[in-house]
Enzyme design. Structure first.
Site, short mmCIF file in Angstrom:
data_model
loop_
_atom_site.label_atom_id
_atom_site.label_comp_id
_atom_site.label_asym_id
_atom_site.label_seq_id
_atom_site.Cartn_x
_atom_site.Cartn_y
_atom_site.Cartn_z
CE LYS A 1 -4.43 -1.29 2.24
NZ LYS A 1 -5.64 -1.05 2.40
NE ARG B 1 -15.14 6.56 5.64
CZ ARG B 1 -14.02 6.30 3.70
NH1 ARG B 1 -12.24 7.39 5.18
NH2 ARG B 1 -13.97 5.44 4.51
CB SER C 1 -5.89 7.37 5.59
OG SER C 1 -6.76 7.12 7.12
#
Ligand code: PNS
Length: 163
Positions: free
Chosen positions: A43, A94, A132
């Site tokens: 990542k 979210r 993020s």
């Protein structure tokens, strides 16, 4: 009665105020909350695991709610959950866009470990668009992310993108 241990997994690259809100609510549901940082260099994280751990420790309030521990893990999350005695996986939700990915993970984890329950906590409204990934993108392009991440992380982001 044994302690209720919950695991809250993620990349936390970096920790945002949205994460902090979920952490504080999760602490009301268990006796011990383990924040589990995935070891995954694919990542290409901006902060090292050690940096992320330190930042989390600095920003989680020590005097309020269940004890919080920060650990790293690799391999299957459910195996890690078993290792630490966690019967609950906590994830934040979210928007609808999170749902499909989270739904798939929750069902796969349930298949792998039927005794471990995934619990979803709703994001705070004002952070429901904060991720993020977006925070990093805005910081990289010189935008202001104060108020979306703790102050120390803001500074660390500025420093990281200055060099
Ligand atoms: O914050 P993130 O990057 O959305 O967190 C993703 C995470 C760490 C929860 C997920 O990638 C994970 O659990 N990885 C461990 C590997 C695993 O158990 N895979 C099967 C679960 S479906």
């Amino acid at each position: 009665m044994t302690d209720r241990v919950a695991v809250h997994p993620g990349s936390f690259d970096p920790l945002t105020n949205g994460h902090l809100y979920i952490i504080e609510r999760a602490r009301q549901l268990c006796d011990r909350l383990v924040l589990a940082l995935l070891v995954n260099d694919e990542k290409k994280p901006i902060f090292t695991l050690a940096e992320r751990k330190r930042m989390i420790r600095e920003d989680v309030d020590k005097n309020h709610g269940a004890e919080v521990e920060v650990r790293e893990f690799s391999g299957l999350l459910v195996d890690f959950a078993h290792t630490i005695g966690a019967r609950m996986i906590v994830r934040g939700l979210r928007a609808m866009s999170d749902f499909e990915y989270e739904f798939q993970m929750a069902l796969m984890n349930r298949r792998l470990a039927p005794n471990v329950e995934t619990v979803f906590l709703m994001a705070k409204e004002e952070y429901s668009y904060v991720s993020s990934r977006l925070v990093k993108e805005v910081a990289r392009l010189g935008g202001d992310v104060s108020g979306l991440t703790p102050p120390g992380i803001n500074e660390a982001l500025k420093k990281a993108f200055r060099s």
